[in-house]
Motif scaffolding. Structure first.
Motif, mmCIF file in Angstrom:
data_model
loop_
_atom_site.group_PDB
_atom_site.id
_atom_site.type_symbol
_atom_site.label_atom_id
_atom_site.label_comp_id
_atom_site.label_asym_id
_atom_site.label_seq_id
_atom_site.Cartn_x
_atom_site.Cartn_y
_atom_site.Cartn_z
ATOM 1 N N GLY A 1 -20.142 -2.741 1.222
ATOM 2 C CA GLY A 1 -20.094 -1.466 1.921
ATOM 3 C C GLY A 1 -18.771 -0.749 1.814
ATOM 4 N N LEU A 2 -17.732 -1.414 1.260
ATOM 5 C CA LEU A 2 -16.423 -0.789 1.113
ATOM 6 C C LEU A 2 -16.233 -0.289 -0.313
ATOM 7 N N THR A 3 -15.508 0.803 -0.453
ATOM 8 C CA THR A 3 -15.087 1.308 -1.755
ATOM 9 C C THR A 3 -13.697 0.766 -2.044
ATOM 10 N N VAL A 4 -13.534 0.170 -3.218
ATOM 11 C CA VAL A 4 -12.251 -0.412 -3.632
ATOM 12 C C VAL A 4 -11.607 0.536 -4.635
ATOM 13 N N TYR A 5 -10.298 0.768 -4.481
ATOM 14 C CA TYR A 5 -9.627 1.717 -5.359
ATOM 15 C C TYR A 5 -8.174 1.321 -5.572
ATOM 16 N N GLU A 6 -7.565 1.936 -6.583
ATOM 17 C CA GLU A 6 -6.162 1.698 -6.908
ATOM 18 C C GLU A 6 -5.303 2.351 -5.824
ATOM 19 N N ALA A 7 -4.558 1.501 -5.076
ATOM 20 C CA ALA A 7 -3.858 1.983 -3.884
ATOM 21 C C ALA A 7 -2.712 2.933 -4.194
ATOM 22 N N LEU A 8 -2.132 2.855 -5.392
ATOM 23 C CA LEU A 8 -0.962 3.666 -5.694
ATOM 24 C C LEU A 8 -1.284 5.157 -5.740
ATOM 25 N N TYR A 9 -2.564 5.510 -5.881
ATOM 26 C CA TYR A 9 -2.969 6.917 -5.859
ATOM 27 C C TYR A 9 -2.961 7.491 -4.443
ATOM 28 N N ASP A 10 -3.019 6.626 -3.441
ATOM 29 C CA ASP A 10 -3.170 7.034 -2.053
ATOM 30 C C ASP A 10 -1.784 7.197 -1.427
ATOM 31 N N ALA A 11 -1.438 8.430 -1.021
ATOM 32 C CA ALA A 11 -0.096 8.698 -0.493
ATOM 33 C C ALA A 11 0.202 7.841 0.730
ATOM 34 N N ARG A 12 -0.811 7.617 1.580
ATOM 35 C CA ARG A 12 -0.567 6.817 2.770
ATOM 36 C C ARG A 12 -0.208 5.379 2.410
ATOM 37 N N LEU A 13 -0.937 4.802 1.469
ATOM 38 C CA LEU A 13 -0.681 3.409 1.099
ATOM 39 C C LEU A 13 0.605 3.273 0.296
ATOM 40 N N ALA A 14 0.881 4.242 -0.571
ATOM 41 C CA ALA A 14 2.144 4.211 -1.318
ATOM 42 C C ALA A 14 3.334 4.336 -0.366
ATOM 43 N N THR A 15 3.185 5.129 0.690
ATOM 44 C CA THR A 15 4.244 5.247 1.695
ATOM 45 C C THR A 15 4.439 3.941 2.432
ATOM 46 N N LEU A 16 3.340 3.243 2.704
ATOM 47 C CA LEU A 16 3.462 1.948 3.374
ATOM 48 C C LEU A 16 4.264 0.961 2.530
ATOM 49 N N LEU A 17 4.093 0.990 1.207
ATOM 50 C CA LEU A 17 4.877 0.104 0.339
ATOM 51 C C LEU A 17 6.362 0.415 0.453
ATOM 52 N N LEU A 18 6.718 1.706 0.484
ATOM 53 C CA LEU A 18 8.129 2.060 0.639
ATOM 54 C C LEU A 18 8.656 1.591 1.991
ATOM 55 N N GLU A 19 7.868 1.771 3.049
ATOM 56 C CA GLU A 19 8.306 1.327 4.366
ATOM 57 C C GLU A 19 8.539 -0.177 4.386
ATOM 58 N N ARG A 20 7.692 -0.917 3.664
ATOM 59 C CA ARG A 20 7.873 -2.379 3.636
ATOM 60 C C ARG A 20 9.163 -2.742 2.910
ATOM 61 N N LEU A 21 9.508 -1.990 1.865
ATOM 62 C CA LEU A 21 10.752 -2.253 1.144
ATOM 63 C C LEU A 21 11.979 -1.875 1.977
ATOM 64 N N ARG A 22 11.810 -0.980 2.926
ATOM 65 C CA ARG A 22 12.926 -0.589 3.793
ATOM 66 C C ARG A 22 13.276 -1.676 4.792
ATOM 67 N N THR A 23 12.372 -2.617 5.026
ATOM 68 C CA THR A 23 12.586 -3.645 6.048
ATOM 69 C C THR A 23 12.499 -5.017 5.399
ATOM 70 N N PRO A 24 13.618 -5.558 4.913
ATOM 71 C CA PRO A 24 13.602 -6.851 4.218
ATOM 72 C C PRO A 24 12.981 -7.951 5.076
ATOM 73 N N GLY A 25 12.312 -8.880 4.398
ATOM 74 C CA GLY A 25 11.696 -10.005 5.091
ATOM 75 C C GLY A 25 10.492 -10.512 4.332
ATOM 76 N N ARG A 26 9.752 -11.434 4.946
ATOM 77 C CA ARG A 26 8.611 -12.085 4.314
ATOM 78 C C ARG A 26 7.298 -11.587 4.905
ATOM 79 N N THR A 27 6.313 -11.437 4.064
ATOM 80 C CA THR A 27 4.916 -11.279 4.458
ATOM 81 C C THR A 27 4.130 -12.249 3.602
#
Length: 476
Positions: free
Chosen positions: A122-148
């Motif tokens: 039921g979910l649509t799967v897509y390349e996240a780098l096209y999505d401004a919201r998800l690409a912004t989340l990646l930058l935010e994660r790089l702004r805060t060093p640590g482990r996930t």
């Protein structure tokens, strides 16, 4: 066997973020496998084109945003995935996938597929780098060093990474994928993943920390930990250079306009010398003695023989080309020792950017992506980089018309200017190492013949012109 053949750890999932059985590895692959079989071979960065995909093995899965429709219905999944193909070791790829119930029309080019089985049904799967919201989340994660989970995010000390920079996916997609944030940073994600530090991070970080102005300084990076014997570099966030032009486009414009480009070529040679000098001072080097030089000559000969068997047009020149490698082999018998150091590894005009403030800046230090990572991190003679750039000037001269009567003269003048700039800045003229330079240039031209024959046959006359020249006996 490639480095990625060692990527066979137990599957890791980020239990701190997600511990739900429906997204267990087997179940997750059940949803993704039908989609990825169709989507992966169409991606430019996928190296396994032409061979069927026989299966997938999950190396790591990290849910950066929940995939079950919470938080506005958008999920974000980071995957390291072994792709299995007959007759070759599995390759590990990095995927960053988004999920939504419905994909907005603006994200249609990002579509991977609609999950019809398993936990993502039921979910649509897509390349996240096209999505401004998800690409912004990646930058935010790089702004805060640590482990996930197995992902470790690190930032260079003393560097401030502002939030809210608008992302845009770079249109220049090759073996990696890049996102530009404002006009400030560019994030490069490595698609094929191998154990060890990627040279693009290692070398550019060493240059930036040494104060070099010839590099786009890294400010943050992400690695995978605990999946194999050493951390694997997954991505690098670097300074973005707005308003720049790459050397390839500048050279082509000069050829088209009939303009002289020797001044920029000379300056590029000097910039290359600065980078080599800085790398030699920052990282350990080596010395190639008789056994190593003979192995080098033998490997070049083997590549020539394999290419001559695959490309009939090369066969008539093969004996003459072997002369360059025989001369290198004889050089080893004379007692000559060759200094080796860390180099760019895949240097050409497209890897040099010209900026008004910094002049020439070299980029993409990862080396030739098709080669194993351990090989790309090995010290090499600096002449290897010179040969790559000389071949690039030849390509620029013949790009519009491989048979242009003035192409050879244009290429030779600009090749000479580049070498002169290198010699002026370093004190070492690459043309003095004639045997080594000819061997490397011949090896590069042989590689180009195979590449063009397979991928761009209309360009084959460009390296073939060099093959004809290089097959002639060297001047004594």
């Amino acid at each position: 066997m490639s480095d990625t053949s060692r990527l066979r750890p137990p599957v890791t999932t980020d239990t701190a973020v997600r511990a739900r059985d429906p997204l267990a590895p087997t179940e997750l692959l059940r949803s993704l496998t039908p989609l990825l079989r169709e989507w992966l071979p169409r991606q430019r960065w996928f190296a396994g084109k032409g061979r069927p995909i026989s299966g997938f093995a999950l190396v790591s899965a990290v849910e950066l945003l929940p995939l079950d429709g919470r938080l506005g219905g958008t999920g974000l999944l980071h995957l390291l995935l072994d792709v299995q193909q007959p007759g070759v070791p599995p390759d590990c790829y990095q995927l960053v996938l988004g999920t939504r119930r419905l994909l907005p029309p603006a994200l249609a080019p990002a579509l991977v597929g609609h999950a019809g089985v398993g936990p993502l049904t039921g979910l649509t799967v897509y390349e996240a780098l096209y999505d401004a919201r998800l690409a912004t989340l990646l930058l935010e994660r790089l702004r805060t060093p640590g482990r996930t989970g197995p992902l470790r995010f690190s930032a260079e000390s003393g560097v401030s990474i502002p939030s809210g920079l608008p992302p845009r996916l770079s249109g220049i997609e090759q073996s990696n994928s890049s996102v530009v944030y404002g006009d400030t940073f560019i994030l490069k994600l490595f698609r094929r993943v191998s154990p060890g530090t990627n040279p693009d991070l290692e070398l550019s970080l060493a240059l930036a920390r040494g104060g070099s102005a010839r590099v786009a300084a890294p400010v943050a990076w992400v690695e995978a930990l605990g999946l194999h014997e050493e951390p694997a570099t997954l991505g690098v966030l670097q300074r973005y250079l707005p308003g720049c032009a790459d050397g390839w486009q500048l050279a082509l414009a000069a050829v088209a306009a009939g303009e002289d480009f020797t001044g920029p070529a000379h300056a590029l040679g000097a910039a290359t010398a600065e980078v080599h000098t800085a790398l030699a001072g920052a990282l350990p080097g080596a010395v190639l003695r008789r056994p190593q030089i003979r192995l080098l000559a033998g490997a070049m000969t083997d590549r020539l023989d394999a290419t001559a068997a695959a490309v009939p047009a090369l066969a008539r020149y093969a004996e003459g080309l072997r002369g360059a490698f025989r001369d290198l082999d004889r050089l080893s018998s004379s007692g000559v020792e060759l200094p080796a150091q860390r180099i760019h590894g895949d240097l050409h005009l497209g890897q040099a950017l010209y900026t008004a403030e910094q002049g020439w800046v070299l980029i993409d230090f990862e080396g030739e992506p098709a080669r194993p990572l351990a090989e790309r991190r090995r010290p090499q003679p600096f002449v290897q980089d010179i040969a790559g750039m000389l071949r690039s000037f030849d390509y620029a001269a013949r790009h519009r018309d491989p048979a242009a009567p003035d192409a050879a003269d244009w290429a030779e003048r600009h090749r000479a200017a580049y070498c002169a700039g290198y010699a002026e800045r370093s004190g070492h003229d690459p043309r003095d190492a004639q045997v080594l330079l000819r061997a490397y240039e011949t090896d590069k031209a042989v590689y180009e013949v195979l590449y063009e024959a397979r991928h761009r046959p209309e360009w084959l006359p460009i390296p073939m012109a060099a093959i004809q020249r290089l097959s002639q006996p060297a001047a004594r």
